[in-house]
Design a protein around this motif. Structure first.
Motif, PDB file in Angstrom:
ATOM      1  N   UNK A   1       0.795  -1.226   0.000  1.00 49.32           N
ATOM      2  CA  UNK A   1       0.000   0.000   0.000  1.00 49.32           C
ATOM      3  C   UNK A   1       0.821   1.267   0.000  1.00 49.32           C
ATOM      4  N   UNK A   2       2.151   1.137  -0.054  1.00 50.95           N
ATOM      5  CA  UNK A   2       3.014   2.319  -0.022  1.00 50.95           C
ATOM      6  C   UNK A   2       4.064   2.263  -1.131  1.00 50.95           C
ATOM      7  N   UNK A   3       3.746   1.524  -2.178  1.00 51.59           N
ATOM      8  CA  UNK A   3       4.611   1.385  -3.347  1.00 51.59           C
ATOM      9  C   UNK A   3       3.875   1.917  -4.569  1.00 51.59           C
TER      10      UNK A   3
ATOM     11  N   UNK B   1       0.446  -5.371  -8.164  1.00 52.12           N
ATOM     12  CA  UNK B   1      -0.774  -4.568  -8.104  1.00 52.12           C
ATOM     13  C   UNK B   1      -1.418  -4.638  -6.716  1.00 52.12           C
ATOM     14  N   UNK B   2      -1.318  -5.770  -6.054  1.00 54.30           N
ATOM     15  CA  UNK B   2      -1.888  -5.929  -4.718  1.00 54.30           C
ATOM     16  C   UNK B   2      -1.129  -5.118  -3.670  1.00 54.30           C
ATOM     17  N   UNK B   3       0.073  -4.700  -4.002  1.00 56.90           N
ATOM     18  CA  UNK B   3       0.899  -3.908  -3.080  1.00 56.90           C
ATOM     19  C   UNK B   3       0.910  -2.439  -3.462  1.00 56.90           C
ATOM     20  N   UNK B   4       0.408  -2.136  -4.657  1.00 63.13           N
ATOM     21  CA  UNK B   4       0.553  -0.814  -5.263  1.00 63.13           C
ATOM     22  C   UNK B   4      -0.428   0.201  -4.668  1.00 63.13           C
ATOM     23  N   UNK B   5       0.084   1.361  -4.318  1.00 63.90           N
ATOM     24  CA  UNK B   5      -0.784   2.436  -3.819  1.00 63.90           C
ATOM     25  C   UNK B   5      -1.607   3.023  -4.957  1.00 63.90           C
TER      26      UNK B   5
ATOM     27  N   UNK C   1       5.279  10.924   2.339  1.00 65.84           N
ATOM     28  CA  UNK C   1       5.404   9.625   2.969  1.00 65.84           C
ATOM     29  C   UNK C   1       4.264   8.681   2.647  1.00 65.84           C
ATOM     30  N   UNK C   2       3.301   9.154   1.854  1.00 66.14           N
ATOM     31  CA  UNK C   2       2.214   8.274   1.420  1.00 66.14           C
ATOM     32  C   UNK C   2       2.791   7.068   0.687  1.00 66.14           C
TER      33      UNK C   2
END
Length: 369
Positions: free
Chosen positions: A177-179, A220-224, A240-241
């Motif tokens: 969620x932060x990539x 994609x499951x990790x992508x912000x 920092x998002x």
């Protein structure tokens, strides 16, 4: 309400291109006129089709000094848009594509060779750039390389600790969620293939392409979010998002100037390199001498100095590097221009059907398919 200045726009986390768009809305940026039809500006001395941000006078001052004005410059969003518009009949004298895209212009008979003897700065252009695959064929120079650079992983050094210098940081589940990857295909599919150790990322088999698709689905499951504009990812990294993202050296340079603690990685698989330059249209409506003078202005060491200092992009004129401080070169990761050229995996020309497969696959991934 006070109008924004270039300095205030850049201070808000935008790169030069983002600032130009903001200033344009305020009436402060250089005004460029779109070509409304094939013959609408037939009387103009020179028509140039270019990326947003490259229309500024600082990049062609020698031309302005000689002719007293800039040429008419029209903007495109990416290489695909530029090519399709030219194919549809759009008339211009010069186009400023990425080098991997020139083959289709050449093979379609849309461009003519560049006579380098008419360019006073050509002897100082780095031969390693000018002679890369597709640029010079059958003794003809098809593109005059001007600016070049490299893209990689930008990460927050205070919020992210890579296990190793690898593109795989963008697949690190610790930072779910932060990539962030980019919307553009080349900046996502090619690094994904590189991270998997695929030998030729530009000519993958169907099996390899399927492997990359699964790899990108995992990311994609990790992508912000998939970023579309450099200013967008710069702001996310600054806040920092996002703690790690695919990005351009210009974005790294912008963030460093703002005091954001970031690093620009040199992955073990290699950085992703690109080269931009000018091609000359066969049926350009303007004056040929003006076209040569405009290219020559872009090839000057003074233009190179500006591009290095302001964008963080490298330049094709070897003398430009001598005009820039060693501290600035170190800041943007250019310890040696020759070292950078050798360590990059440069974007390459692809067959149309191959590229279509890549684009379709990545569109499916982004759509959740």
């Amino acid at each position: 309400m006070e109008k924004p200045t270039m300095e205030s726009a850049l201070g808000c986390g935008m790169n030069r291109r983002g600032a130009l768009r903001l200033l344009g809305a305020s009436g402060l940026a250089l005004v460029t006129l779109p070509i409304l039809s094939n013959g609408a500006f037939a009387a103009e001395d020179l028509l140039v089709y270019d990326w947003s941000g490259y229309e500024i006078p600082e990049l062609h001052e020698a031309y302005i000094k000689k002719y007293g004005k800039s040429p008419t410059i029209t903007i495109f969003g990416d290489d695909e848009e530029a090519y399709l518009k030219i194919k549809s009949g759009f008339k211009t004298d010069l186009v400023h594509p990425t080098s991997y895209a020139i083959g289709r212009y050449r093979d379609q008979g849309l461009i003519k060779p560049i006579d380098t003897t008419r360019l006073s700065n050509w002897p100082d252009v780095m031969s390693k750039l000018a002679s890369r695959p597709g640029m010079n064929t059958d003794g003809h120079q098809w593109i005059a390389p001007c600016n070049w650079g490299y893209n990689s992983v930008i990460y927050r050094t205070d919020l992210c600790q890579p296990k190793e210098d690898s593109w795989l940081l963008l697949w690190d589940e610790r930072y779910k969620g932060r990539l962030s990857l980019a919307v553009e295909m080349d900046g996502s599919v090619i690094p994904a293939a590189m991270s998997l150790g695929i030998k030729d990322p530009f000519n993958m088999t169907d099996a390899e392409l399927a492997q990359v698709k699964d790899h990108l689905r995992q990311q994609r499951e990790l992508n912000r979010f998939y970023w579309t504009d450099p200013a967008e990812i710069e702001q996310a990294l600054a806040s920092g998002e996002v703690v790690a993202a695919y990005g351009w050296i210009a974005s790294y340079s912008t963030l460093k100037k703002q005091g954001v603690p970031v690093a620009f990685m040199t992955p073990k698989e290699g950085v992703l390199g690109w080269i931009d330059g000018f091609i000359m249209m066969k049926d350009g409506p303007g004056k040929e001498q003006n076209a040569y003078d405009y290219i020559d202005a872009w090839l000057s060491p003074e233009t190179g100095k500006y591009a290095i200092e302001q964008y963080g992009y490298a330049h094709s004129n070897a003398k430009a590097f001598d005009l820039v401080s060693k501290d600035r070169l170190k800041e943007i990761g250019i310890a040696s221009k020759d070292d950078i050229l050798s360590q990059g995996v440069f974007l390459q020309e692809q067959k149309a059907e191959t590229r279509e497969k890549y684009v379709k696959m990545y569109e499916d991934v982004k759509a959740g398919q």
